[in-house]
Design a protein around this motif. Structure first.
Motif, PDB file in Angstrom:
ATOM      1  N   ARG A 138       3.380   4.140  -1.128  1.00 46.41           N
ATOM      2  CA  ARG A 138       3.979   4.809  -2.275  1.00 46.41           C
ATOM      3  C   ARG A 138       5.393   5.219  -1.895  1.00 46.41           C
ATOM      4  O   ARG A 138       5.668   5.528  -0.731  1.00 46.41           O
ATOM      5  CB  ARG A 138       3.176   6.050  -2.656  1.00 46.41           C
ATOM      6  CG  ARG A 138       1.780   5.765  -3.144  1.00 46.41           C
ATOM      7  CD  ARG A 138       0.830   6.958  -3.019  1.00 46.41           C
ATOM      8  NE  ARG A 138       1.426   8.213  -3.409  1.00 46.41           N
ATOM      9  CZ  ARG A 138       1.571   9.252  -2.577  1.00 46.41           C
ATOM     10  NH1 ARG A 138       1.184   9.195  -1.324  1.00 46.41           N
ATOM     11  NH2 ARG A 138       2.124  10.371  -3.011  1.00 46.41           N
ATOM     12  N   ASP A 182       0.814  -1.223   0.000  1.00 45.61           N
ATOM     13  CA  ASP A 182       0.000   0.000   0.000  1.00 45.61           C
ATOM     14  C   ASP A 182       0.844   1.269   0.000  1.00 45.61           C
ATOM     15  O   ASP A 182       0.330   2.367  -0.205  1.00 45.61           O
ATOM     16  CB  ASP A 182      -0.916   0.017   1.226  1.00 45.61           C
ATOM     17  CG  ASP A 182      -0.134  -0.007   2.533  1.00 45.61           C
ATOM     18  OD1 ASP A 182       0.809  -0.809   2.625  1.00 45.61           O
ATOM     19  OD2 ASP A 182      -0.467   0.756   3.458  1.00 45.61           O
ATOM     20  N   ARG A 203      -8.247   4.381   0.361  1.00 43.21           N
ATOM     21  CA  ARG A 203      -8.662   3.650  -0.830  1.00 43.21           C
ATOM     22  C   ARG A 203      -7.922   2.318  -0.986  1.00 43.21           C
ATOM     23  O   ARG A 203      -8.521   1.309  -1.350  1.00 43.21           O
ATOM     24  CB  ARG A 203      -8.432   4.525  -2.060  1.00 43.21           C
ATOM     25  CG  ARG A 203      -8.958   3.905  -3.364  1.00 43.21           C
ATOM     26  CD  ARG A 203      -8.755   4.826  -4.546  1.00 43.21           C
ATOM     27  NE  ARG A 203      -9.430   6.094  -4.379  1.00 43.21           N
ATOM     28  CZ  ARG A 203      -8.828   7.253  -4.211  1.00 43.21           C
ATOM     29  NH1 ARG A 203      -7.507   7.310  -4.212  1.00 43.21           N
ATOM     30  NH2 ARG A 203      -9.516   8.358  -4.054  1.00 43.21           N
ATOM     31  N   PHE A 204      -6.632   2.314  -0.702  1.00 39.70           N
ATOM     32  CA  PHE A 204      -5.836   1.111  -0.955  1.00 39.70           C
ATOM     33  C   PHE A 204      -5.729   0.174   0.247  1.00 39.70           C
ATOM     34  O   PHE A 204      -5.076  -0.847   0.174  1.00 39.70           O
ATOM     35  CB  PHE A 204      -4.425   1.511  -1.407  1.00 39.70           C
ATOM     36  CG  PHE A 204      -4.408   2.248  -2.711  1.00 39.70           C
ATOM     37  CD1 PHE A 204      -5.093   1.753  -3.814  1.00 39.70           C
ATOM     38  CD2 PHE A 204      -3.735   3.457  -2.849  1.00 39.70           C
ATOM     39  CE1 PHE A 204      -5.100   2.430  -5.018  1.00 39.70           C
ATOM     40  CE2 PHE A 204      -3.727   4.146  -4.050  1.00 39.70           C
ATOM     41  CZ  PHE A 204      -4.421   3.623  -5.145  1.00 39.70           C
ATOM     42  N   SER A 250      -6.354  10.404   1.092  1.00 41.09           N
ATOM     43  CA  SER A 250      -7.409   9.540   0.548  1.00 41.09           C
ATOM     44  C   SER A 250      -6.881   8.212   0.009  1.00 41.09           C
ATOM     45  O   SER A 250      -7.558   7.184   0.114  1.00 41.09           O
ATOM     46  CB  SER A 250      -8.189  10.274  -0.543  1.00 41.09           C
ATOM     47  OG  SER A 250      -7.324  10.650  -1.602  1.00 41.09           O
ATOM     48  N   ASP A 251      -5.670   8.225  -0.580  1.00 42.76           N
ATOM     49  CA  ASP A 251      -5.112   6.972  -1.104  1.00 42.76           C
ATOM     50  C   ASP A 251      -4.897   5.943  -0.001  1.00 42.76           C
ATOM     51  O   ASP A 251      -5.050   4.734  -0.220  1.00 42.76           O
ATOM     52  CB  ASP A 251      -3.781   7.231  -1.818  1.00 42.76           C
ATOM     53  CG  ASP A 251      -3.977   7.803  -3.214  1.00 42.76           C
ATOM     54  OD1 ASP A 251      -5.138   7.823  -3.678  1.00 42.76           O
ATOM     55  OD2 ASP A 251      -2.996   8.233  -3.835  1.00 42.76           O
ATOM     56  N   LYS A 270       1.405   2.545  -9.497  1.00 37.41           N
ATOM     57  CA  LYS A 270       0.765   3.486  -8.570  1.00 37.41           C
ATOM     58  C   LYS A 270       1.572   3.654  -7.282  1.00 37.41           C
ATOM     59  O   LYS A 270       1.345   4.596  -6.525  1.00 37.41           O
ATOM     60  CB  LYS A 270      -0.656   3.030  -8.244  1.00 37.41           C
ATOM     61  CG  LYS A 270      -0.739   1.734  -7.451  1.00 37.41           C
ATOM     62  CD  LYS A 270      -2.187   1.343  -7.238  1.00 37.41           C
ATOM     63  CE  LYS A 270      -2.306   0.040  -6.450  1.00 37.41           C
ATOM     64  NZ  LYS A 270      -3.719  -0.375  -6.293  1.00 37.41           N
TER      65      LYS A 270
END
Length: 612
Positions: A98, A96, A564-565, A560-561, A124
């Motif tokens: 980044r 998850d 979401r993930f 938010s990511d 991503k």
């Protein structure tokens, strides 16, 4: 370089690809560790240094992440990549997260890209790979990522030894950004509600007044000399020069902010007052103008404190500001000029007069500092904490003034100067602006020339001021604009309906989390996304609610990511509550805040005459 890596990097860092294509690796070699997997040896002077453990690089990578990676982390900058064992471990442990990679050594990067295939990293997750910050087309994007609550920097053990200077410079640049970012965030938090509320209440006044760029005959102002008069202590010493200029009409005199009161005290009426401050205290600046019913044109930013405009006796002329997301959309007039926000009205006035080719421009009373005796010019009695004390002086930096004296300045003044200097270059004023401020902070691009000298060299012509230039009306289509306002209200009604449904779904998610129920989790989130996506596309949200909650909305977008993930249902609900439920409460407060503003607007004659 592996073919896959070249393809991936072409879209992320073309400059790095070009560097590596022309680079020959001379100081780095791949060798076998004791366990048989590859390790890296870097030559530095006479030394050969193992980049990874010479025994077990994979175990070392696990230890690095175990010691440094936080459970809540959503973004990582890896400084020092080697052969990529930490990257490999990161994508296996935390799919998850980044990440970006900063590897200052091109030899090491060459070895990494010849052995580690970036195609096995999900696109991503992989953000950037660079050997120097200057390669990045948007360095602020990297800094923004690092400024998130859930971001962290992980430095490989050997990188601290090999790249101590590079790391120090990078961290220094990031700290400077954070200082600026913090100042900007504090400004947004302080003013975000007022900017929007003012823009709503001021709608009627804007419709009644001419726009500076659309309705004023700016050709009459081209190449005309202008004084921008600020309220610094040195203004006291220029009063007689300004009086002479006014009486003989040698230049336009534009007061900015509180300087209006020093001029009034000395019986000098400027040709206009520029103002834009969104706070209620700005009404104090024009209190004397209102009490004396002085006919001084007010050139105001559309997000100005609405109290300033109420019962203002002079002509009013508006310009749209970047903080007003409402009026330029409601008022249908082709190609509105939007003036960017700035930390001082003097900078905005400079931007405007420079943009319309007035000149020469003379900055008066622009001290950007205080002295041991004074903070402001005389005649300004409404500013709190204006007295100079020893404790106050200790908080400032000592600087050398335009006249070689010792003055005191601080971060706020320096920020103002930075913007003024930037605008001088942006509007091309380098050869047509003078800083006449005695004992003021030097301004790059605006050489210091005393005002009395400019009177002899640049202000010899008399009667160049057209006192009627602001006596014009606008040509706004009132009927069309009021129809747009009605549609704006309809958007608000639609948003409220979606918001009610959003709150109901939010309550279901919070109840499910409190009872540890996960069966309907995805259906709740699908329902939430439907209403939240509709709200985000609603013009009322875009023009009003998002600006009034801009700081919190940015935080939501940044986080938010992470929601979401997240794959674990309970963890996803927990993260959702910390991010989205929190923002829903902020939205509610924003909706409540703007209601009185609409009530105030509806009291205007505009709505008494029209049925909208």
């Amino acid at each position: 370089m592996l073919i896959d890596n070249k393809r991936i990097l072409q879209s992320k860092n073309k400059q790095l690809v070009q560097k590596l294509e022309q680079y020959e690796n001379r100081f780095c070699e791949v060798s076998d560790a004791k366990t048989g997997i590859s390790t890296l040896i870097v030559t530095k002077g006479d030394q050969k240094i193992f980049y990874h453990s010479r025994y077990n690089p994979m175990q070392e990578a696990k230890a690095i992440l175990s010691n440094q990676l936080n459970e809540e982390t959503g973004y990582v900058l890896l400084i020092g990549v080697g052969l990529g064992y930490v990257v490999q471990e990161l994508i296996e442990q935390r799919s998850d997260v980044r990440f970006s990679i900063y590897e200052p050594n091109l030899d090491v990067l060459s070895c990494f890209l010849n052995t580690f295939n970036l195609s096995k990293v999900r696109s991503k997750n992989f953000e950037q790979l660079f050997s120097h910050p200057s390669e990045l087309t948007n360095l602020n994007k990297l800094y923004n990522d690092l400024a998130e609550d859930r971001a962290q920097i992980i430095i490989s053990p050997i990188a601290n030894t090999l790249y101590a200077n590079e790391i120090k410079q990078f961290i220094g640049g990031f700290k400077n950004y954070l200082t600026s970012y913090k100042d900007s965030t504090i400004t947004d938090l302080r003013f975000q509600a007022r900017w929007t509320i003012n823009s709503i209440v001021n709608f009627a006044e804007i419709l009644k007044s001419p726009n500076f760029f659309k309705h004023i005959d700016l050709k009459k102002l081209e190449n005309k000399p202008v004084l921008i008069v600020a309220a610094g202590p040195s203004l006291n010493d220029e009063i007689e020069n300004i009086r002479l200029i006014k009486e003989q009409g040698k230049a336009y005199i534009f007061a900015v902010g509180s300087a209006i009161n020093t001029l009034i005290k000395n019986h000098i009426l400027p040709d206009a007052l520029f103002s834009y401050d969104p706070t209620p205290k700005n009404a104090e600046v024009v209190k004397r103008v209102k009490e004396l019913e002085l006919d001084i044109p007010l050139i105001f930013g559309s997000s100005i404190g609405f109290e300033v405009l109420k019962n203002y006796p002079g002509k009013k002329v508006h310009f749209f500001t970047s903080q007003d997301s409402i009026n330029s959309n409601l008022i249908n007039h082709n190609s509105h000029v939007i003036i960017p926000d700035a930390p001082t009205i003097a900078a905005i006035a400079l931007y405007i007069v420079g943009g319309i080719k007035m000149g020469p421009v003379m900055l008066v009373g622009q001290n950007l500092s205080i002295t041991k005796e004074k903070t402001y010019a005389d005649g300004i009695d409404y500013i709190d904490d204006a007295d100079v004390t020893e404790d106050k002086l200790k908080a400032y930096k000592v600087a050398t003034s335009t006249t070689g004296d010792e003055i005191y300045t601080g971060s706020g003044y320096l920020s103002m100067r930075d913007v003024i200097q930037f605008y001088i270059k942006q509007v091309g004023l380098e050869k047509n602006v003078f800083n006449t401020t005695k004992n003021g902070l030097p301004i790059e691009g605006a050489p210091f020339v005393p005002l009395e000298s400019l009177l002899e060299t640049h202000l010899q012509e008399n009667n160049i001021v057209d006192s009627s230039i602001f006596d014009v009306e606008n040509d706004y289509n009132i009927e069309d604009t009021l129809n747009r306002f009605k549609q704006y209200e309809n958007y608000f009604d639609a948003l409220i309906e979606d918001f009610k449904k959003l709150v109901a779904v939010d309550k279901q998610i919070q109840e499910a989390y409190s009872k540890k129920l996960i069966n309907n989790t995805q259906s709740y989130f699908n329902e939430f996304d439907k209403y939240f996506n509709r709200i985000e596309k609603n013009p009322f949200f875009l023009q009003t609610l998002a600006p009034i909650t801009r700081t919190q909305y940015k935080q939501l977008v940044d986080k938010s990511d992470g929601v979401r993930f997240e794959k674990r249902p309970l963890k996803k609900m927990e993260k959702y509550i910390n991010v989205y439920s929190k923002y829903i409460r902020t939205m509610y407060v924003g909706i409540v805040q703007i209601q009185p503003a609409f009530g105030e607007l509806k009291k205007s004659d505009l709505f008494k005459k029209e049925d909208v």
